[in-house]
Design a protein around this motif. Structure first.
Motif, PDB file in Angstrom:
ATOM      1  N   PHE A 151      97.595 -18.077  67.980  1.00 11.07           N
ATOM      2  CA  PHE A 151      97.711 -16.636  68.219  1.00 11.07           C
ATOM      3  C   PHE A 151      96.879 -16.216  69.424  1.00 11.07           C
ATOM      4  CE2 PHE A 151     100.456 -16.224  64.868  1.00 11.07           C
ATOM      5  CZ  PHE A 151     100.658 -14.929  64.432  1.00 11.07           C
ATOM      6  N   ARG A 152      95.715 -16.830  69.613  1.00 17.54           N
ATOM      7  CA  ARG A 152      94.894 -16.522  70.792  1.00 17.54           C
ATOM      8  C   ARG A 152      95.640 -16.942  72.054  1.00 17.54           C
ATOM      9  NH1 ARG A 152      89.314 -16.230  70.833  1.00 17.54           N
ATOM     10  NH2 ARG A 152      89.757 -15.146  68.887  1.00 17.54           N
ATOM     11  N   ALA A 153      96.260 -18.126  72.020  1.00 19.76           N
ATOM     12  CA  ALA A 153      97.028 -18.593  73.179  1.00 19.76           C
ATOM     13  C   ALA A 153      98.217 -17.668  73.458  1.00 19.76           C
ATOM     14  CB  ALA A 153      97.514 -20.029  72.949  1.00 19.76           C
ATOM     15  N   LEU A 154      98.896 -17.226  72.395  1.00 23.29           N
ATOM     16  CA  LEU A 154     100.019 -16.291  72.582  1.00 23.29           C
ATOM     17  C   LEU A 154      99.553 -14.970  73.168  1.00 23.29           C
ATOM     18  CD1 LEU A 154     102.300 -16.670  69.434  1.00 23.29           C
ATOM     19  CD2 LEU A 154     102.891 -17.200  71.801  1.00 23.29           C
ATOM     20  N   LYS A 155      98.377 -14.526  72.772  1.00 20.55           N
ATOM     21  CA  LYS A 155      97.822 -13.271  73.284  1.00 20.55           C
ATOM     22  C   LYS A 155      97.577 -13.391  74.789  1.00 20.55           C
ATOM     23  CE  LYS A 155      95.791  -9.212  72.435  1.00 20.55           C
ATOM     24  NZ  LYS A 155      96.444  -8.090  71.808  1.00 20.55           N
ATOM     25  N   LEU A 156      97.176 -14.564  75.226  1.00 19.72           N
ATOM     26  CA  LEU A 156      96.794 -14.776  76.618  1.00 19.72           C
ATOM     27  C   LEU A 156      97.918 -15.306  77.506  1.00 19.72           C
ATOM     28  CD1 LEU A 156      93.328 -16.448  75.936  1.00 19.72           C
ATOM     29  CD2 LEU A 156      93.757 -14.071  76.633  1.00 19.72           C
ATOM     30  N   GLY A 157      98.903 -15.956  76.909  1.00 21.60           N
ATOM     31  CA  GLY A 157      99.923 -16.622  77.716  1.00 21.60           C
ATOM     32  C   GLY A 157     101.342 -16.263  77.332  1.00 21.60           C
ATOM     33  N   ASP A 158     102.281 -16.820  78.062  1.00 24.34           N
ATOM     34  CA  ASP A 158     103.706 -16.617  77.801  1.00 24.34           C
ATOM     35  C   ASP A 158     104.154 -17.463  76.610  1.00 24.34           C
ATOM     36  OD1 ASP A 158     103.834 -15.051  80.108  1.00 24.34           O
ATOM     37  OD2 ASP A 158     104.440 -16.743  81.374  1.00 24.34           O
ATOM     38  N   ALA A 159     104.920 -16.865  75.712  1.00 21.45           N
ATOM     39  CA  ALA A 159     105.417 -17.590  74.538  1.00 21.45           C
ATOM     40  C   ALA A 159     106.214 -18.824  74.944  1.00 21.45           C
ATOM     41  CB  ALA A 159     106.263 -16.664  73.664  1.00 21.45           C
ATOM     42  N   ALA A 160     106.978 -18.715  76.022  1.00 22.63           N
ATOM     43  CA  ALA A 160     107.809 -19.834  76.475  1.00 22.63           C
ATOM     44  C   ALA A 160     106.983 -21.014  76.973  1.00 22.63           C
ATOM     45  CB  ALA A 160     108.759 -19.374  77.586  1.00 22.63           C
ATOM     46  N   ARG A 161     105.722 -20.787  77.262  1.00 17.87           N
ATOM     47  CA  ARG A 161     104.834 -21.875  77.677  1.00 17.87           C
ATOM     48  C   ARG A 161     103.873 -22.288  76.565  1.00 17.87           C
ATOM     49  NH1 ARG A 161     105.508 -18.921  82.388  1.00 17.87           N
ATOM     50  NH2 ARG A 161     106.427 -20.142  84.069  1.00 17.87           N
ATOM     51  N   VAL A 162     103.430 -21.320  75.795  1.00 15.95           N
ATOM     52  CA  VAL A 162     102.479 -21.616  74.717  1.00 15.95           C
ATOM     53  C   VAL A 162     103.131 -22.478  73.642  1.00 15.95           C
ATOM     54  CG1 VAL A 162     101.154 -20.599  72.813  1.00 15.95           C
ATOM     55  CG2 VAL A 162     101.055 -19.569  75.105  1.00 15.95           C
ATOM     56  N   ALA A 163     104.303 -22.079  73.160  1.00 17.83           N
ATOM     57  CA  ALA A 163     104.942 -22.794  72.046  1.00 17.83           C
ATOM     58  C   ALA A 163     105.210 -24.263  72.365  1.00 17.83           C
ATOM     59  CB  ALA A 163     106.216 -22.074  71.619  1.00 17.83           C
ATOM     60  N   PRO A 164     105.766 -24.592  73.540  1.00 16.96           N
ATOM     61  CA  PRO A 164     105.969 -26.020  73.819  1.00 16.96           C
ATOM     62  C   PRO A 164     104.666 -26.814  73.891  1.00 16.96           C
ATOM     63  CG  PRO A 164     107.312 -24.697  75.284  1.00 16.96           C
ATOM     64  CD  PRO A 164     106.385 -23.753  74.564  1.00 16.96           C
ATOM     65  N   LEU A 165     103.632 -26.206  74.460  1.00 16.68           N
ATOM     66  CA  LEU A 165     102.357 -26.909  74.535  1.00 16.68           C
ATOM     67  C   LEU A 165     101.787 -27.132  73.136  1.00 16.68           C
ATOM     68  CD1 LEU A 165     100.578 -28.155  76.655  1.00 16.68           C
ATOM     69  CD2 LEU A 165      99.363 -25.996  76.858  1.00 16.68           C
ATOM     70  N   ASP A 166     101.963 -26.145  72.264  1.00 19.62           N
ATOM     71  CA  ASP A 166     101.562 -26.277  70.861  1.00 19.62           C
ATOM     72  C   ASP A 166     102.299 -27.453  70.206  1.00 19.62           C
ATOM     73  OD1 ASP A 166     100.491 -25.226  68.202  1.00 19.62           O
ATOM     74  OD2 ASP A 166     102.650 -25.027  67.891  1.00 19.62           O
ATOM     75  N   LYS A 167     103.514 -27.688  70.633  1.00 20.12           N
ATOM     76  CA  LYS A 167     104.309 -28.767  70.048  1.00 20.12           C
ATOM     77  C   LYS A 167     103.889 -30.149  70.536  1.00 20.12           C
ATOM     78  CE  LYS A 167     106.393 -25.882  67.587  1.00 20.12           C
ATOM     79  NZ  LYS A 167     105.510 -25.420  66.543  1.00 20.12           N
ATOM     80  N   MET A 168     102.847 -30.192  71.374  1.00 22.66           N
ATOM     81  CA  MET A 168     102.258 -31.494  71.692  1.00 22.66           C
ATOM     82  C   MET A 168     101.710 -32.120  70.418  1.00 22.66           C
ATOM     83  SD  MET A 168     102.516 -32.573  74.810  1.00 22.66           S
ATOM     84  CE  MET A 168     101.151 -33.634  75.190  1.00 22.66           C
ATOM     85  N   SER A 169     101.665 -31.327  69.370  1.00 26.45           N
ATOM     86  CA  SER A 169     101.260 -31.870  68.073  1.00 26.45           C
ATOM     87  C   SER A 169     102.184 -33.014  67.656  1.00 26.45           C
ATOM     88  CB  SER A 169     101.250 -30.772  67.011  1.00 26.45           C
ATOM     89  OG  SER A 169     102.543 -30.214  66.852  1.00 26.45           O
ATOM     90  N   VAL A 170     103.412 -33.011  68.147  1.00 26.13           N
ATOM     91  CA  VAL A 170     104.351 -34.104  67.848  1.00 26.13           C
ATOM     92  C   VAL A 170     103.758 -35.428  68.322  1.00 26.13           C
ATOM     93  CG1 VAL A 170     106.639 -35.063  68.373  1.00 26.13           C
ATOM     94  CG2 VAL A 170     106.376 -32.611  67.926  1.00 26.13           C
TER      95      VAL A 170
END
Length: 145
Positions: free
Chosen positions: A89-108
């Protein structure tokens, strides 16, 4: 239809769809609110919905039937989930959803590494190639040039 409901792939695809909706809805929802407080509200909603689902399907079970090992790992999982949500949520507050969500998916990539290292799971060369492509694609999507 019954076979579909028993397939892990079906539930994984639904998870991806809901995760995508989470990013979009959250990005709009945190516009004028502290991201940590937004995470708190989200958590309350999840608790209420899960309590309702457990009640409807009769999924409650006695706490005494849960082993100490299970408690330990569920608590650790809950702490990791909370930390992930707060950071997300902090990353979404600061960045674009289209960039934050894929980076979050580095969890894969991290799940694969952790599963091989700590759970003894085996991945094939095509599996590793797929993970490398996901990692590369994630970096490209997150890149703002």
């Amino acid at each position: 239809m019954k076979n579909l409901l028993l397939a892990w792939q079906f539930w994984a695809i639904l998870s991806a769809i809901f995760a995508a909706l989470t990013a979009v809805f959250a990005k709009v929802g945190i516009e004028n609110i502290n991201s940590d407080f937004a995470t708190f509200i989200r958590t309350i909603v999840i608790m209420v919905v899960l309590a309702a689902i457990l009640s409807m399907i009769g999924g409650w079970q006695p706490v005494s039937t849960i082993s100490p090992r299970t408690w330990t790992f569920l608590i650790l999982s809950g702490l990791a989930t909370g930390a992930s949500w707060l950071c997300y949520f902090r990353a979404l507050k600061l960045g674009d959803a289209a960039r934050v969500a894929p980076l979050d998916k580095m969890s894969v990539l991290l799940v694969a590494l952790f599963a091989v290292t700590f759970l003894g799971e085996k991945l094939t060369v095509p599996n590793w190639l797929g993970i490398a492509l996901i990692a590369g694609g994630t970096v490209l999507v997150a890149y703002k040039g």
